[in-house]
Design a protein around this motif. Structure first.
Motif, mmCIF file in Angstrom:
data_model
loop_
_atom_site.group_PDB
_atom_site.id
_atom_site.type_symbol
_atom_site.label_atom_id
_atom_site.label_comp_id
_atom_site.label_asym_id
_atom_site.label_seq_id
_atom_site.Cartn_x
_atom_site.Cartn_y
_atom_site.Cartn_z
ATOM 1 N N GLY A 1 0.868 -1.176 0.000
ATOM 2 C CA GLY A 1 0.000 0.000 0.000
ATOM 3 C C GLY A 1 0.902 1.223 0.000
ATOM 4 N N ILE A 2 0.326 2.382 0.277
ATOM 5 C CA ILE A 2 1.134 3.599 0.198
ATOM 6 C C ILE A 2 2.236 3.612 1.258
ATOM 7 C CG2 ILE A 2 -0.434 5.060 1.606
ATOM 8 C CD1 ILE A 2 1.873 6.029 -1.348
ATOM 9 N N ASN A 3 1.942 3.072 2.438
ATOM 10 C CA ASN A 3 2.968 3.147 3.485
ATOM 11 C C ASN A 3 4.134 2.202 3.214
ATOM 12 O OD1 ASN A 3 1.773 5.222 4.922
ATOM 13 N ND2 ASN A 3 0.389 3.821 5.979
ATOM 14 N N GLY A 4 3.844 0.970 2.787
ATOM 15 C CA GLY A 4 4.925 0.037 2.456
ATOM 16 C C GLY A 4 5.775 0.562 1.305
ATOM 17 N N CYS A 5 5.108 1.021 0.235
ATOM 18 C CA CYS A 5 5.872 1.488 -0.942
ATOM 19 C C CYS A 5 6.647 2.764 -0.621
ATOM 20 C CB CYS A 5 4.935 1.696 -2.129
ATOM 21 S SG CYS A 5 4.263 0.132 -2.739
ATOM 22 N N ILE B 1 1.503 21.169 5.373
ATOM 23 C CA ILE B 1 2.818 21.465 4.770
ATOM 24 C C ILE B 1 3.077 20.462 3.647
ATOM 25 C CG2 ILE B 1 5.319 21.530 5.182
ATOM 26 C CD1 ILE B 1 4.652 22.296 8.116
ATOM 27 N N GLU B 2 2.713 19.215 3.913
ATOM 28 C CA GLU B 2 3.009 18.128 2.983
ATOM 29 C C GLU B 2 2.271 18.290 1.651
ATOM 30 O OE1 GLU B 2 5.452 16.508 3.717
ATOM 31 O OE2 GLU B 2 5.350 14.760 2.429
ATOM 32 N N ARG C 1 4.791 10.198 3.099
ATOM 33 C CA ARG C 1 6.232 10.491 2.926
ATOM 34 C C ARG C 1 6.860 10.813 4.283
ATOM 35 N NH1 ARG C 1 9.930 14.138 2.475
ATOM 36 N NH2 ARG C 1 8.481 15.654 3.365
ATOM 37 N N ARG C 2 6.120 11.543 5.107
ATOM 38 C CA ARG C 2 6.619 11.863 6.446
ATOM 39 C C ARG C 2 6.633 10.618 7.322
ATOM 40 N NH1 ARG C 2 7.094 16.839 8.362
ATOM 41 N NH2 ARG C 2 8.453 15.710 9.759
#
Ligand SMILES: Cc1cc2nc3c(=O)[nH]c(=O)nc-3n(C[C@H](O)[C@H](O)[C@H](O)COP(=O)(O)OP(=O)(O)OC[C@H]3O[C@@H](n4cnc5c(N)ncnc54)[C@H](O)[C@@H]3O)c2cc1C
Length: 528
Positions: A23-27, A80-81, A393-394
């Protein structure tokens, strides 16, 4: 650092970091880690983004409603992100304006920390918020995150503004603020592609079955979900980014008795035929304390969501039930002049938020912030809970701040502002890119060129190659989907089935009929 090549067929491959979950966190973590010089392998048991990361509302947003929960750290980081991410991927994300109609029936959740404070100092409000208070919240939203690209909040007169035309006449006043759109499943694939381009191994349709720690190394057994073939990989550290399955991996795969738990909260969306002609979104505040969005979607449609429902098990496929769909129709009908009915619904989808179980009373109140738990039973394992697409990303940087020192990797953050594949152009450069593409490839019409640029950015030229006619792109599958594009998706973006292509790499499923999708699937099965 470890060599990632096996010494001989008997010795399992060894990597520095093994990531469970595409998912987005793993990738995002895999990309960040490989850029720090680590050898990385990621496994995903289905398709990339096949679970929660393709079922979101698709916003890079600060989360206006989290201000009510005083989640200032999360809101500030996400605000911010938004712009950092926008700059790195101006093809798959773009700014959007949100119209928030103001009226006296709006009610806020009585259980939020803000409601509790207000019921003490201004008991007469009874869940309402006066216009000045909403304006103040939006002022905070505008300024908390150092906005540079996105325009500021303004007030609207709905009696004269075009955004008011489709709304019931009782709405006379609104606020309009900024957030951003992102194509969520494309974001996941681009992170995986970038990680692979930097040296990571990405294996889809591969399930992590067990992970045992021996002599300071994880021995991870994985299984190819198509053939049943098992492989062992050794790793110095493990990341559990299994989303809704995070607890299953903790207890079933790793066999840990860590006490952390996940709270599964289902969110559903409906897609209707297009309900309005402008490109702004609506933010509707209900009388039950909840909010929903109505967003222009895929040119011809409107996306409405979401709900918040307890979900029992990650293995129970989330679906948007009839009562959830009806709830969303009724909620939106409270605002639009023309009621939204079930007959308007052309598609529905549903996903499960894997939230950290912080003991909150309601699904709506459970924290949306991410929580990273590092365990070290001989070798490190990092369990990832919660999070947002916006903060992936953070989250990856935070994960690496815990793992990099243990693995001797660079502790310097590097991903901010680094372009995603196809996103290496100016943040306001999409129109110029579309124009230039149509000039080189005159057979493209505006809709086709726009879709290609919004999907692939500068990579659209690689897909089109030296074609001078549409026929040069090979077989057509409908909705301007060609063989050249499908081959790119299979060879460069891990697509294996029509479902991967029409519901995740693109949303062409909304424009193709069932027979076209079946024939695409058959073509892909036989493609060499
Ligand atoms: C309805 C809804 C709306 C949302 N809207 C927004 C929004 O607008 N903006 C925003 O910022 N965030 C939003 N979110 C939050 C965001 O979508 C999630 O936080 C995020 O997608 C979670 O990503 P993940 O990688 O942790 O989980 P997932 O995307 O679920 O990925 C986990 C992956 O792990 C895989 N996996 C599990 N077990 C194994 C195993 N044993 N072996 C191999 N693979 C395994 C699964 O197949 C899955 O693909 C929303 C969420 C929902 C549900």
């Amino acid at each position: 650092m470890f060599e990632s090549i096996p010494m001989d067929s008997q010795t399992p491959k060894t990597v520095d970091l093994f990531v469970i979950g595409g998912g987005i966190n793993g990738c995002g973590i895999a990309r960040d880690a490989v850029g720090r010089g680590l050898s990385v392998e990621l496994v995903e048991m289905n398709d990339l983004a096949s679970a929660t990361s393709s079922a979101s509302t698709k916003l890079f947003h600060g989360g206006l409603r989290y201000l009510e929960y005083f989640e200032l750290r999360l809101v500030r980081e996400a605000l911010i992100e938004r712009e950092t991410l926008l700059r790195a991927m101006p093809h798959i994300s773009w700014p959007m304006r949100f119209v928030l109609p103001f009226h006296k029936d709006m009610r806020f959740d009585a259980e939020t920390p803000a409601s509790r404070v207000l019921s003490g100092v201004m008991p007469w409000l009874k869940g309402r918020r006066p216009a000045w208070m909403i304006r103040m919240g939006l002022f905070l939203y505008d300024h908390l995150g150092g906005r540079k690209i996105l325009p500021a909040t303004r007030s609207l007169d709905l009696r004269t503004d075009p955004a008011g035309q489709v709304l019931d006449d009782r709405f006379e006043k609104a606020f309009e603020y900024s957030d951003c759109w992102v194509q969520d499943s494309r974001l996941v694939v681009l992170n995986a592609r970038d990680a692979e381009a930097r040296g990571a191994t990405i294996r889809t349709r591969t399930r992590a079955v067990s992970a045992e720690c021996t002599n300071g190394l994880w021995q991870i057994v994985t299984e190819d979900t198509q053939t049943g073939e098992q492989t062992t990989t050794q790793a110095r550290a493990l990341v559990n980014a299994a989303g809704p399955w995070v607890e299953n991996v903790i207890r079933g795969v790793v066999g840990s008795n860590a006490k952390e738990g996940v709270r599964l909260v289902r969110g559903s969306h409906i897609v209707t035929k297009r309900l309005f002609d402008h490109d702004r979104c609506y933010f509707f505040q209900g009388q039950d304390g909840r909010i929903i969005f109505a967003i222009p979607y895929e040119r011809d449609f409107t996306l409405i969501g979401t709900t918040d429902q307890q979900h029992v098990s990650p293995d129970e496929k989330p679906t948007c039930t009839d009562s959830e769909a009806q709830y969303l129709c009724d909620f939106a009908s409270g605002y639009f002049k023309t009621p939204v009915t079930m007959d308007d619904v052309v598609w529905r989808y549903s996903g499960v938020r894997p939230l950290y179980d912080d003991g909150a009373s309601s699904a709506t109140a459970a924290t949306r912030d991410y929580v990273l738990k590092l365990e070290n039973p001989g070798a490190p394992v990092l369990n990832v809970f919660g999070g947002k697409i916006t903060t992936y990303r953070r989250l990856a940087e935070s994960a690496m701040s815990k793992l990099a020192p243990l693995l001797g990797a660079s502790e310097e953050n590097w991903t901010a502002g680094v372009a995603m594949p196809g996103g290496d152009f100016a943040v306001d450069g999409v129109d110029a890119l579309i124009g230039a593409l149509m000039q080189t490839y005159p057979f493209l019409d505006l809709n086709w060129a726009t879709r290609l640029v919004r999907t692939y950015g500068t990579d659209a030229r690689i897909i089109l190659g030296d074609a001078t006619t549409a026929q040069d792109l090979g077989q057509g599958f409908g909705a301007a989907l060609t063989e050249a594009e499908v081959r790119w998706l299979m060879q460069r973006e891990y697509a294996c089935s029509a479902e991967d292509v029409v519901w995740r790499r693109t949303k062409l499923g909304l424009h193709l009929n069932e027979a076209q999708i079946v024939s695409l699937d058959a073509w892909m099965a036989g493609a060499v």
